[in-house]
Design an enzyme around this catalytic site. Sequence first.
Site, PDB file in Angstrom:
ATOM      1  N   THR A   1     -10.674 -16.304  -4.009  1.00 45.76           N
ATOM      2  CA  THR A   1     -11.295 -15.152  -4.235  1.00 45.76           C
ATOM      3  C   THR A   1     -11.251 -14.756  -5.829  1.00 45.76           C
ATOM      4  OG1 THR A   1     -10.960 -14.328  -2.154  1.00 45.76           O
ATOM      5  CG2 THR A   1     -11.620 -12.676  -3.623  1.00 45.76           C
TER       6      THR A   1
ATOM      7  N   VAL B   1      -1.216  -5.570 -11.782  1.00 49.10           N
ATOM      8  CA  VAL B   1      -1.107  -4.008 -11.367  1.00 49.10           C
ATOM      9  C   VAL B   1      -2.407  -3.151 -11.616  1.00 49.10           C
ATOM     10  CG1 VAL B   1       0.107  -1.800 -11.645  1.00 49.10           C
ATOM     11  CG2 VAL B   1       1.376  -3.998 -12.022  1.00 49.10           C
TER      12      VAL B   1
ATOM     13  N   GLY C   1     -12.861  -5.003   6.789  1.00 46.70           N
ATOM     14  CA  GLY C   1     -12.085  -5.907   5.600  1.00 46.70           C
ATOM     15  C   GLY C   1     -11.727  -4.923   4.464  1.00 46.70           C
TER      16      GLY C   1
ATOM     17  N   LYS D   1       4.293  -2.512  -7.853  1.00 48.63           N
ATOM     18  CA  LYS D   1       3.372  -2.433  -8.734  1.00 48.63           C
ATOM     19  C   LYS D   1       4.189  -1.220  -9.628  1.00 48.63           C
ATOM     20  CE  LYS D   1      -0.991  -3.579  -6.501  1.00 48.63           C
ATOM     21  NZ  LYS D   1      -1.889  -2.860  -5.536  1.00 48.63           N
TER      22      LYS D   1
HETATM   23  N1  HSE Z   1      -4.056  -4.794  -1.563  1.00 44.04           N
HETATM   24  C1  HSE Z   1      -3.994  -3.917  -2.515  1.00 44.04           C
HETATM   25  C2  HSE Z   1      -4.622  -2.701  -2.557  1.00 44.04           C
HETATM   26  C3  HSE Z   1      -4.486  -4.957  -3.562  1.00 44.04           C
HETATM   27  O1  HSE Z   1      -4.805  -2.412  -1.179  1.00 44.04           O
HETATM   28  O2  HSE Z   1      -4.876  -2.072  -3.393  1.00 44.04           O
HETATM   29  C4  HSE Z   1      -3.715  -6.054  -4.078  1.00 44.04           C
HETATM   30  O3  HSE Z   1      -2.354  -5.393  -4.791  1.00 44.04           O
END
Ligand code: HSE
Length: 441
Positions: free
Chosen positions: A13, A132, A187, A205
């Site tokens: 992706t 991040v 999704g 992050k």
């Molecule tokens: N899964 C993360 C989110 C994105 O829902 O923001 C990738 O860090």
Amino acid sequence: MQQVNLGMIGGGTVGSGVFHALQLNGALLALRIGVPVAVRKVAVKAFNEPRPYEIPRSLMTTDWREVVNDPEVHIVSELAGGTTLAREIILSALRLGKPVITANKALLSAHGEELFAATKEHGANLYYEASVCGGIPIIKSLREGFVGNRITALYGIVNGTCNYILTRMKLEGADFGAVLADAQRQGYAETPPDLDIDGWDSQHKIGILASLSHGFWVRPEDIYVEGIRHISALDIKFADELGYTIKLLGIIKMAESGKRKEKSSCRVQVSVYPTLVPNAHVLAGVNHVFNAVFVRGDIVGDTLFYGRGAGKDATASAVLSDLADAALDLKFVSKHRVPPFVPHECDGAVLPIEAVVSSYFVRLNVVDKPGVLAKIAAVFGESRIGISSVIQPEGHEGASVPLIFMLHHATNGAVAGALKKIGRLSVVKGQPVMLRVETFE
Ligand code: HSE
């Protein structure tokens, strides 16, 4: 340098998103930085894996070493994810003196110090803007834009999945489980969802942002983390009636700073937890999958960054920014113009959550009879915790009723102790719910 060649590891992706973005805007990027960038090879898991954008078969290989070791590859991008092979790939490229671009927050969180040491040892840089908040240029802003500021506070909505779920819970009055299940069907949430909803993705992050903001490497185990599993529709409703919106906030806040033993020192709150945000604050209006980071610098004052924190195109935008920096650094032979991480706070430390001061929302389920309020208020009083308001919402009658307390500033330790005692009172049914309130002062 006539041309810079990129070797890509990962063609899924994000990888195919980067390939596509380069097809679209590669010429513009070349004009802006003064050197063309071309994709030389792409290592993929499988040639026919599903990918949102096409990558020519002639560029693909299933052997990452073929990419990293190719002498014509000048820059390597690691967009494969995971923490084992990705670490090996990055270290292999750095050992060859090749700059690396990564979007891998989990890897940086776990092995950042080792990877940064390797960049120093091998004279090759590591770029991680995409790790991040996807398309929001927060790494570059903290490292370069705010280089002249002390970051006194940073508040981030850094997980799109949690923000999507909390937004829908508020808009629809729905329960967590129902919204999560629907988000997974559509999704918007992963299966299993734990990394996001239990706060670990935010922890990765916020750890990176805290390290950059405060100049000492913040270890993931020092970050206090609470996810959003326990947030109920009732809490969201009562919070709203009081003028607040519940958001999963990463909070990085200077608690104290000063000079000790000739060294500068700072104690910093670094945490991730669901927080009541005043509805009038700009972060309360950040909805659905969007991310936002509110940064307060001692010189600049308050600033706000908003955008998509994930997705192929937003992440590709961040990778292209790193690619431009890496290509410019090669062109001008300035490999360490902006090093990945510069430790500069020799005596910094994360404040334990027990010592963090906050305001609070407490929801209890209590027996509906005279004297109950006095018993509970007495415990807060003995613990020297001030009550700023008490509400028994109308329309809840029966054996037990909700009772909401808003508490003045107190340490998390003091409030946890008081709630333990209150939870043991016979007039209190079930466990108290405690959420922190942020005043952004
Ligand atoms: N899964 C993360 C989110 C994105 O829902 O923001 C990738 O860090």
